[in-house]
Design a protein around this motif. Structure first.
Motif, PDB file in Angstrom:
ATOM      1  N   ASN A 144      35.582  76.389  46.711  1.00  0.00           N
ATOM      2  CA  ASN A 144      36.762  75.457  45.871  1.00  0.00           C
ATOM      3  C   ASN A 144      37.083  74.538  46.985  1.00  0.00           C
ATOM      4  OD1 ASN A 144      37.266  77.055  43.424  1.00  0.00           O
ATOM      5  ND2 ASN A 144      37.011  78.631  44.960  1.00  0.00           N
ATOM      6  N   PRO A 145      36.373  73.598  47.463  1.00  0.00           N
ATOM      7  CA  PRO A 145      36.853  72.752  48.640  1.00  0.00           C
ATOM      8  C   PRO A 145      37.973  71.821  48.423  1.00  0.00           C
ATOM      9  CG  PRO A 145      34.716  71.815  47.716  1.00  0.00           C
ATOM     10  CD  PRO A 145      34.923  73.415  47.048  1.00  0.00           C
ATOM     11  N   GLU A 146      38.054  71.488  46.951  1.00  0.00           N
ATOM     12  CA  GLU A 146      39.238  70.672  46.526  1.00  0.00           C
ATOM     13  C   GLU A 146      40.799  71.284  47.054  1.00  0.00           C
ATOM     14  OE1 GLU A 146      38.006  73.035  43.083  1.00  0.00           O
ATOM     15  OE2 GLU A 146      36.953  71.890  44.645  1.00  0.00           O
ATOM     16  N   SER A 171      44.764  69.573  54.483  1.00  0.00           N
ATOM     17  CA  SER A 171      44.180  68.875  55.191  1.00  0.00           C
ATOM     18  C   SER A 171      45.150  67.468  55.365  1.00  0.00           C
ATOM     19  CB  SER A 171      42.837  67.995  54.748  1.00  0.00           C
ATOM     20  OG  SER A 171      41.929  69.146  54.566  1.00  0.00           O
ATOM     21  N   TYR A 172      45.832  67.035  54.220  1.00  0.00           N
ATOM     22  CA  TYR A 172      46.944  66.004  54.434  1.00  0.00           C
ATOM     23  C   TYR A 172      47.986  66.446  55.204  1.00  0.00           C
ATOM     24  CZ  TYR A 172      50.362  62.604  53.110  1.00  0.00           C
ATOM     25  OH  TYR A 172      51.170  61.584  53.192  1.00  0.00           O
ATOM     26  N   ILE A 173      48.439  67.536  55.097  1.00  0.00           N
ATOM     27  CA  ILE A 173      49.738  68.108  56.069  1.00  0.00           C
ATOM     28  C   ILE A 173      49.522  68.184  57.390  1.00  0.00           C
ATOM     29  CG2 ILE A 173      51.094  70.323  56.279  1.00  0.00           C
ATOM     30  CD1 ILE A 173      51.054  70.897  53.341  1.00  0.00           C
ATOM     31  N   VAL A 209      45.317  67.243  39.858  1.00  0.00           N
ATOM     32  CA  VAL A 209      46.346  66.939  40.832  1.00  0.00           C
ATOM     33  C   VAL A 209      45.869  67.343  42.269  1.00  0.00           C
ATOM     34  CG1 VAL A 209      48.079  67.180  39.222  1.00  0.00           C
ATOM     35  CG2 VAL A 209      47.119  69.161  40.285  1.00  0.00           C
ATOM     36  N   THR A 210      44.676  67.636  42.563  1.00  0.00           N
ATOM     37  CA  THR A 210      44.212  67.770  43.919  1.00  0.00           C
ATOM     38  C   THR A 210      43.525  66.665  44.505  1.00  0.00           C
ATOM     39  OG1 THR A 210      41.995  68.447  43.564  1.00  0.00           O
ATOM     40  CG2 THR A 210      43.749  70.196  43.327  1.00  0.00           C
ATOM     41  N   ILE A 211      43.533  65.318  43.926  1.00  0.00           N
ATOM     42  CA  ILE A 211      43.275  64.257  44.652  1.00  0.00           C
ATOM     43  C   ILE A 211      44.188  63.006  44.143  1.00  0.00           C
ATOM     44  CG2 ILE A 211      40.677  64.705  44.414  1.00  0.00           C
ATOM     45  CD1 ILE A 211      40.566  63.127  41.654  1.00  0.00           C
TER      46      ILE A 211
END
Length: 310
Positions: free
Chosen positions: A148-150, A156-158, A244-246
């Protein structure tokens, strides 16, 4: 599971209850704590709309001045978490409007969520529940993330955007796409962005204590105020509105309109915010519910969490 094919009521309720239980289990099951963003500080203030707010929405909660009840928080489920970690997700929930035109908006310090469906959210959490030794199974987490890479987008953003050591200098996002209808009856999707006004990134004091976020906030509020611009990011054709993951393409360079300004002027006892929840389903006419599955689940899940705290 697709938002266009909602689960049965029985399955929905059971899964949401399981999510709340899993959130608490990840933190060691603290019965009196919130299932998420457990540690926080309740505050009060005012909202002043801009002269452009009606271009975006006719919602009276955004186009009229009002009092504000708000809560700053840390994303951990653990009530005892120290707030010195500038990589920890932060939350800012606020309530605008009056009794008849109320909107509760939930924002966080990352522009994406960690799951796109509530079933994926449940699986994400279950993979992180500690074992008998009190530690999560790292291999199980890696296997879930690979499949589930998403679900890694938020982390990654944090990791790439460490936060200032204060709530006041943090930028917060609403991860959902909200249909907004303006005074001319035109509807388009917007995302909320809450940007600090005039707050520096450094803490107000040089000493970094375990409660630096709370101490800094108290210092700023008691010696003045804390201000945020409530911005609306405007959609473009083809933007994803259910995942909401992108992020929207080029989201950081989007046209944005300032809806108004929140001015935090005082501290409130925690009980003022804890007796109820900031319910994302409370949106005054002119801002509609987003079409994604996570939003649909949030209101019911918060009600379950509140019941478990009492």
């Amino acid at each position: 599971m697709s938002p266009s094919k909602p689960p049965t009521s029985q399955t929905w309720t059971a899964t949401l209850a399981a999510i709340v239980d899993a959130l608490k289990a990840v933190a060691g099951d603290q019965p009196q704590g919130r299932a998420s963003f457990a540690k926080g500080r309740c505050v009060r203030g005012t909202y002043v709309p801009s002269d452009r707010a009606e271009e975006i929405t006719r919602s009276r909660s955004f186009t009229r001045p009002s009092r504000v009840l708000a809560r700053f928080s840390i994303g951990s489920n653990n009530l005892n978490v120290a707030n010195t970690d500038n990589f920890a997700l932060r939350g800012f929930s606020f309530r605008l409007g009056d009794t008849h035109h109320r909107s509760d908006i939930l924002t966080q310090s990352a522009p994406v969520h960690f799951a796109k469906t509530f079933e994926q959210m449940l699986a994400f959490l279950k993979a992180r529940v500690p074992g008998p030794d009190g530690k999560p199974d790292i291999e199980r987490i890696r296997a879930f993330s690979a499949a589930n890479p998403e679900t890694l987008h938020q982390a990654s953003y944090i990791a790439a955007h460490p936060l200032p050591r204060n709530f006041a200098g943090t930028t917060y996002w609403g991860v959902h796409s909200f249909p907004a209808t303006n005074s001319a009856g035109e509807t388009r999707f917007i995302k909320f962005k809450v940007a600090p006004v005039g707050a520096d990134a450094a803490p107000a004091k040089n000493d970094v204590t375990a409660n630096i976020l709370d101490d800094d906030l108290e210092h700023r509020v008691t010696s003045g105020d804390v201000r945020f611009s409530v911005m609306a990011l405007l959609d473009r054709p083809g933007d994803p509105t259910t995942d909401v993951t992108i992020r929207w393409p080029g989201e950081d360079d989007r046209e944005e309109v300032r809806l108004g300004t929140i001015v935090i002027t005082g501290l409130e006892p925690d009980e003022t915010c804890d007796v109820s929840v900031f319910d994302p389903a409370n949106l005054a006419e002119g801002i509609a519910h987003p079409p994604d599955e996570i939003f649909a689940a949030r209101s019911a899940a918060y009600a379950i969490s509140l019941a478990k705290r009492r």
